[in-house]
Design an enzyme around this catalytic site. Sequence first.
Site, mmCIF file in Angstrom:
data_model
loop_
_atom_site.group_PDB
_atom_site.id
_atom_site.type_symbol
_atom_site.label_atom_id
_atom_site.label_comp_id
_atom_site.label_asym_id
_atom_site.label_seq_id
_atom_site.Cartn_x
_atom_site.Cartn_y
_atom_site.Cartn_z
ATOM 1 C CD GLU A 1 -2.998 -1.091 0.566
ATOM 2 O OE1 GLU A 1 -3.210 -0.063 -0.096
ATOM 3 O OE2 GLU A 1 -3.722 -2.086 0.548
ATOM 4 C CB CYS B 1 -1.822 7.041 1.838
ATOM 5 S SG CYS B 1 -3.183 6.122 2.541
#
Length: 496
Positions: A266, A301
């Site tokens: 990720e 993010c």
Amino acid sequence: MSALSHQQWQKRADAIVPVTTAWIDGPVTSRSGRTRAAVNPATGAVLAEVTECDEHDVDLAVAAARRAFDRGHWSTASPRERATVLHRVARLIEDHVEELALLDTLDAGKRIVDTTAIDAPGTAAILRWYAESLDKVYGEVAPTGADDLAVVTREPLGVVAAIVPWNYPLELAMWKIAPALAAGNSVILKPAEDSPLSVLRLAELVAEAGMPEGVFSVVPGAGPVVGQALGRHRGVDVVTFTGSTSTGQLFQQYAGQSNLKQVWLEAGGKSGVVVLDDVEDLDAVADGVAAGIFTNAGQVCSATSRLVVQRGVADELVQRVVSRALAVRVGDPLDPATEMGPVVSERQAARVLELMRTGAAEAGTVHGGGVVDGMPAGTFVRPQVLVGVDAAATIAQTEVFGPVLSVHVVDTVDEAVSVANATPYALAAGLWTDGLRRAHGVARRLRAGTVSVNCVDALDVSTPFGGFGQSGYGRDLSLHALDKFTGLKTTWIRHG
Ligand code: NAD
């Protein structure tokens, strides 16, 4: 709004005694005896000296994890037995929400209103969700001929190393730990250098809940030392990583150079939020756009750091977003009235300020930005909105991981989609429109793991989270996360 006042939180923070030991079959210091200072980014004060692990400690953690896996107390326990322990861990987290929240606030500068309302309780909720799921995931019977029975089962993979960043220290760790443990694996967690305290306390709670020895370890330490040692270790079967794209690339190399362990990434993002010219409630959209980039000081993010807006509503919307940006109350994360706390460290602040300068040089008009003077540390930055930025500019292509929004005005829907998709990342996207057909049509064309339509950073434990392109692959959360931590095994029985 928190029920406690700033002074009350401060008093509780002053009383916190952080855990400083790693956890490998119990609390341990590293053989080297080295420590690293845990620094409060809001004050610069040293909170604790935390055990700094190295390759030797990683060897010990991997051996403990393997022993535990082979012993089978966890890996072959019935789903119900595992669920019972995971629910007990969740209960202990719930009982210690305030302490865990304070640890993340002190260690990472996150607002106390967020850590008490989102991070700490969210961590327990995720764990409960997987505890409840794990006896509802069935295997398969394949369509064979009448003389055969082919059964497909999910098997735990063995030793899972979870390497995580500092922006959601406790919660993101749980995104990895919960499904990996639920599936029966042993887990070794490496927190980020800047935020080990909450998960070191978590290790104690996991043991208190009755987790068999060796099943869960925490090894704080430097990325290039502990992270690399886990990435290269032949005894690690799976790496699940959240962090920057460049570190993710290293983990792919480590796997290729060692045992071909599975690596799930990720990674970074540079997400765009598209606003079409049919939106009526520009105040609601402006609130959403501001929340999409200024939440957690932009250290998210999936932050929507690029606003792609159609010309018809651009001026009015940008003016509203700018006024919100300039009004953001930057301050002590222990103060419930604070709207934005510091960034995680002086190092991160220097990086954000440098990119703010780069962005300012590339923009037509600059609003805000820079350091907030008169604060106890140089980690408090002001939100910045950069208007008139080319989609290919450095600031529009580089993940800042700070409160910086670039604005891109477009004429057509096609242009909006093309600008929104014009980065190597594809983690998240936002879309604001009042048109049902446009909502469906444009959402489909936006390249992102999650598209939030008329809402901000939509996310739930029941839905997969992750990206395409250089944002990585594999998914956290939802039942799909179990795919990373289990292997499919076929048992074929000929009985005819
Ligand atoms: P980072 O890549 O520097 O660090 C992440 C982790 O990797 C840390 O634990 C670190 O110690 C470790 N690490 C660093 N260098 C290493 C090396 N050479 N070998 C092995 N391990 C190493 O990222 P960060 O600065 O901590 O976090 C910010 C990044 O995380 C941003 O790019 C952000 O987009 C990303 N992020 C992604 C998601 C997501 O779900 N996609 C969520 C949060 C953050």
